[in-house]
Design a protein around this motif. Structure first.
Motif, mmCIF file in Angstrom:
data_model
loop_
_atom_site.group_PDB
_atom_site.id
_atom_site.type_symbol
_atom_site.label_atom_id
_atom_site.label_comp_id
_atom_site.label_asym_id
_atom_site.label_seq_id
_atom_site.Cartn_x
_atom_site.Cartn_y
_atom_site.Cartn_z
ATOM 1 N N VAL A 174 0.864 -1.185 0.000
ATOM 2 C CA VAL A 174 0.000 0.000 0.000
ATOM 3 C C VAL A 174 0.896 1.230 0.000
ATOM 4 O O VAL A 174 1.803 1.346 0.836
ATOM 5 C CB VAL A 174 -0.942 0.020 1.226
ATOM 6 N N LYS A 175 0.664 2.121 -0.935
ATOM 7 C CA LYS A 175 1.429 3.348 -1.040
ATOM 8 C C LYS A 175 0.539 4.537 -0.696
ATOM 9 O O LYS A 175 -0.559 4.669 -1.238
ATOM 10 C CB LYS A 175 1.975 3.512 -2.467
ATOM 11 N N LEU A 176 1.024 5.377 0.202
ATOM 12 C CA LEU A 176 0.326 6.620 0.521
ATOM 13 C C LEU A 176 1.021 7.741 -0.230
ATOM 14 O O LEU A 176 2.165 8.087 0.066
ATOM 15 C CB LEU A 176 0.334 6.877 2.033
ATOM 16 N N MET A 177 0.340 8.289 -1.211
ATOM 17 C CA MET A 177 0.911 9.319 -2.065
ATOM 18 C C MET A 177 0.413 10.691 -1.605
ATOM 19 O O MET A 177 -0.792 10.939 -1.557
ATOM 20 C CB MET A 177 0.519 9.076 -3.521
ATOM 21 N N HIS A 178 1.357 11.544 -1.237
ATOM 22 C CA HIS A 178 1.007 12.884 -0.762
ATOM 23 C C HIS A 178 1.145 13.865 -1.928
ATOM 24 O O HIS A 178 2.203 13.985 -2.543
ATOM 25 C CB HIS A 178 1.920 13.295 0.389
ATOM 26 N N VAL A 179 0.057 14.543 -2.217
ATOM 27 C CA VAL A 179 0.055 15.530 -3.302
ATOM 28 C C VAL A 179 -0.390 16.879 -2.742
ATOM 29 O O VAL A 179 -1.156 16.957 -1.784
ATOM 30 C CB VAL A 179 -0.892 15.092 -4.443
ATOM 31 N N TRP A 180 0.130 17.918 -3.341
ATOM 32 C CA TRP A 180 -0.260 19.273 -2.981
ATOM 33 C C TRP A 180 -1.180 19.805 -4.083
ATOM 34 O O TRP A 180 -0.854 19.732 -5.263
ATOM 35 C CB TRP A 180 0.966 20.172 -2.834
ATOM 36 N N ARG A 181 -2.331 20.319 -3.684
ATOM 37 C CA ARG A 181 -3.283 20.834 -4.661
ATOM 38 C C ARG A 181 -3.943 22.109 -4.162
ATOM 39 O O ARG A 181 -4.041 22.348 -2.952
ATOM 40 C CB ARG A 181 -4.354 19.792 -4.968
ATOM 41 N N GLN A 182 -4.389 22.907 -5.096
ATOM 42 C CA GLN A 182 -5.112 24.126 -4.765
ATOM 43 C C GLN A 182 -6.523 23.773 -4.296
ATOM 44 O O GLN A 182 -7.209 22.967 -4.924
ATOM 45 C CB GLN A 182 -5.206 25.042 -6.003
ATOM 46 N N GLU A 183 -6.934 24.374 -3.186
ATOM 47 C CA GLU A 183 -8.273 24.131 -2.675
ATOM 48 C C GLU A 183 -8.947 25.457 -2.325
ATOM 49 O O GLU A 183 -8.293 26.427 -1.928
ATOM 50 C CB GLU A 183 -8.239 23.214 -1.449
ATOM 51 N N ILE A 184 -10.262 25.471 -2.469
ATOM 52 C CA ILE A 184 -11.054 26.650 -2.115
ATOM 53 C C ILE A 184 -11.284 26.638 -0.612
ATOM 54 O O ILE A 184 -11.767 25.646 -0.061
ATOM 55 C CB ILE A 184 -12.389 26.641 -2.871
ATOM 56 N N VAL A 185 -10.944 27.726 0.061
ATOM 57 C CA VAL A 185 -10.973 27.734 1.533
ATOM 58 C C VAL A 185 -12.041 28.661 2.108
ATOM 59 O O VAL A 185 -12.123 28.819 3.320
ATOM 60 C CB VAL A 185 -9.586 28.125 2.099
ATOM 61 N N ASP A 186 -12.873 29.285 1.266
ATOM 62 C CA ASP A 186 -13.959 30.088 1.824
ATOM 63 C C ASP A 186 -15.228 29.857 1.014
ATOM 64 O O ASP A 186 -15.215 29.325 -0.094
ATOM 65 C CB ASP A 186 -13.597 31.582 1.838
ATOM 66 N N ILE A 187 -16.349 30.224 1.582
ATOM 67 C CA ILE A 187 -17.650 29.962 0.978
ATOM 68 C C ILE A 187 -17.813 30.725 -0.340
ATOM 69 O O ILE A 187 -18.431 30.251 -1.283
ATOM 70 C CB ILE A 187 -18.784 30.333 1.967
ATOM 71 N N LYS A 188 -17.257 31.922 -0.433
ATOM 72 C CA LYS A 188 -17.405 32.754 -1.620
ATOM 73 C C LYS A 188 -16.536 32.274 -2.788
ATOM 74 O O LYS A 188 -16.594 32.840 -3.875
ATOM 75 C CB LYS A 188 -17.045 34.208 -1.281
ATOM 76 N N GLU A 189 -15.733 31.244 -2.572
ATOM 77 C CA GLU A 189 -14.862 30.667 -3.604
ATOM 78 C C GLU A 189 -13.904 31.706 -4.194
ATOM 79 O O GLU A 189 -13.608 31.717 -5.387
ATOM 80 C CB GLU A 189 -15.690 30.039 -4.737
ATOM 81 N N SER A 190 -13.450 32.582 -3.334
ATOM 82 C CA SER A 190 -12.555 33.643 -3.816
ATOM 83 C C SER A 190 -11.123 33.467 -3.333
ATOM 84 O O SER A 190 -10.208 34.091 -3.872
ATOM 85 C CB SER A 190 -13.084 35.013 -3.369
ATOM 86 N N ARG A 191 -10.916 32.626 -2.307
ATOM 87 C CA ARG A 191 -9.568 32.458 -1.770
ATOM 88 C C ARG A 191 -9.124 31.012 -1.940
ATOM 89 O O ARG A 191 -9.848 30.081 -1.573
ATOM 90 C CB ARG A 191 -9.534 32.848 -0.288
ATOM 91 N N LEU A 192 -7.931 30.829 -2.520
ATOM 92 C CA LEU A 192 -7.366 29.504 -2.750
ATOM 93 C C LEU A 192 -6.144 29.303 -1.869
ATOM 94 O O LEU A 192 -5.451 30.252 -1.515
ATOM 95 C CB LEU A 192 -6.969 29.325 -4.215
ATOM 96 N N GLU A 193 -5.921 28.063 -1.530
ATOM 97 C CA GLU A 193 -4.768 27.744 -0.686
ATOM 98 C C GLU A 193 -4.242 26.370 -1.084
ATOM 99 O O GLU A 193 -5.015 25.451 -1.375
ATOM 100 C CB GLU A 193 -5.201 27.736 0.786
ATOM 101 N N LYS A 194 -2.915 26.230 -1.085
ATOM 102 C CA LYS A 194 -2.296 24.957 -1.426
ATOM 103 C C LYS A 194 -2.286 24.068 -0.188
ATOM 104 O O LYS A 194 -1.737 24.449 0.851
ATOM 105 C CB LYS A 194 -0.879 25.167 -1.931
ATOM 106 N N ARG A 195 -2.899 22.900 -0.300
ATOM 107 C CA ARG A 195 -3.008 22.006 0.849
ATOM 108 C C ARG A 195 -2.550 20.601 0.467
ATOM 109 O O ARG A 195 -2.636 20.186 -0.691
ATOM 110 C CB ARG A 195 -4.452 21.957 1.365
ATOM 111 N N LYS A 196 -2.102 19.890 1.491
ATOM 112 C CA LYS A 196 -1.609 18.526 1.298
ATOM 113 C C LYS A 196 -2.781 17.553 1.297
ATOM 114 O O LYS A 196 -3.674 17.631 2.140
ATOM 115 C CB LYS A 196 -0.626 18.180 2.416
ATOM 116 N N HIS A 197 -2.763 16.636 0.338
ATOM 117 C CA HIS A 197 -3.828 15.645 0.217
ATOM 118 C C HIS A 197 -3.191 14.270 0.042
ATOM 119 O O HIS A 197 -2.203 14.121 -0.688
ATOM 120 C CB HIS A 197 -4.727 15.977 -0.977
ATOM 121 N N THR A 198 -3.721 13.263 0.705
ATOM 122 C CA THR A 198 -3.146 11.917 0.676
ATOM 123 C C THR A 198 -4.042 10.984 -0.118
ATOM 124 O O THR A 198 -5.246 10.903 0.123
ATOM 125 C CB THR A 198 -2.960 11.363 2.099
#
Length: 366
Positions: A174-198
């Motif tokens: 089993v491989k756990l692959m960690h990727v960084w992706r842009q995600e929407i962090v507020d309800i208005k969909e105006s602010r993006l943030e790079k977050r770690k996703h497994t």
């Protein structure tokens, strides 16, 4: 999901062993009677189900509810992958999502368009079918203050190479692959943030190079686009001892002297799973000679599709490739005059002995 599950087979009044053709016929039989859009002048041509003795547990419901249930049931059972997941994991697994051998299956959600299911079975339901579909199932749209209103288009897919050692291929992992992706962090969909996703990769034993693991719509999240897929492509990591050949065979190279090539020898090979194989060679090792040890290679990965993989999840297949041993000759770097004379004498005696054996064979045949 702590609630009673719906039996889709009972909705269509069919056993779980029914074939896809039988399920389709059952749906057609029910749909022609329950479709709310059928022409009223043809209602007299259909005998009510109650008079046919075909009462089911849905019979007390109104025809509108029965119509909704049979379409949802056939949308699941008429799709090979959905049916396989439902048969193995139940309605809870279908609605919550499950991890399959070739990637994550997201939660199933019925689209709610009963006529879409009806059309797929009966080919068409109206000359205006395409127009109605465009109205009832519009394309995904976005509406932001910055970009206005528009149609969401899917981002390009992201492909990454994942290198696997032969030990990992031999046993699976089993491989756990960690990727960084842009995600929407507020309800208005105006602010993006790079977050770690497994992401979790289930590497099956014997996985071949080039196998693709697709995670649907797990790419960057932007307000105006549909996330692209993240695809991992398996590749072999170079091994210090073994080499993969013909997908499932292993090649091992062993150095021998001329004396060993003529007289035979014994040696040991440590396998990928840390066992010791005793190899006995009694033949004369001529150029191109190979020693093949059956079923000591890599497991043969069946590369099943998602439906077959679910059905065979609890079955263990003991099918392996071969271990192919090739030999490299080590020649002496220097011979003294005495050693050369002894070598000439040896080959002279050897040739005389061969000629004598050939003469005896000819006499025996004559």
């Amino acid at each position: 999901m702590n609630r009673p599950e719906l039996d889709y087979y009972a909705v269509l009044d069919m056993p779980r062993s029914a074939s896809k053709e039988q399920l389709t016929l059952a749906y057609r039989r029910l749909a022609v009677r329950l479709c709310p859009h059928r022409d009223k002048k043809y209602e007299q041509d259909f005998v009510p189900l109650a008079q046919e003795g075909k009462l089911t547990h849905l019979s007390p419901m109104s025809e509108i509810k029965q119509w909704a249930y049979i379409n949802m049931a056939f949308d699941v059972l008429g799709h090979d992958l959905y049916r396989a997941i439902y048969d193995r994991y139940g309605e809870a697994g279908l609605f919550e999502g499950v991890m399959l051998p070739n990637g994550y299956f997201p939660p199933y959600q019925y689209h709610g368009d009963h006529m879409k299911v009806y059309e797929a079975v009966f080919a068409s339901y109206s000359p205006y079918a395409n127009l109605i579909d465009a109205v009832t199932n519009p394309p995904s749209l976005f509406a932001t203050r910055e970009h206005g209103i528009g149609v969401r288009h899917k981002d390009t897919n992201t492909e990454r190479i994942i290198h696997l050692s032969l030990e990992e291929v031999r046993t699976g992992c089993v491989k756990l692959m960690h990727v960084w992706r842009q995600e929407i962090v507020d309800i208005k969909e105006s602010r993006l943030e790079k977050r770690k996703h497994t992401l979790k990769l289930n590497i099956q034993p014997g996985t071949t190079a080039g196998t693709r693991y697709c995670f649907k719509e797990e790419g960057d999240r932007y307000p105006t686009t549909i996330p692209g897929d993240i695809i991992f492509i398996a590749a072999d990591k170079p091994h210090p001892v073994f080499e993969r050949r013909n997908m499932h065979d292993l090649v091992y190279r062993y150095n021998i002297t001329l004396c060993q090539a003529f007289t035979g020898f014994i040696f040991f090979v440590q396998t990928l799973d840390k066992r010791q194989l005793k190899i006995v060679v009694t033949d004369v090792v001529t150029p191109g000679y190979q020693k093949i040890v059956p079923c000591e290679g890599l497991p043969k990965c069946r590369n099943l599709d998602a439906v077959s993989a679910i059905k065979h999840a609890n079955k263990r297949f003991e099918d392996f490739g071969d271990l192919i041993i090739e030999f490299n000759y080590i020649f002496p770097k220097y011979l003294t005059p005495e050693m050369k004379a002894m070598t000439r004498q040896f080959f002279t005696e050897f040739q005389k002995h061969e000629q004598a054996l050939e003469a005896q064979e000819k006499e025996h045949l004559s």
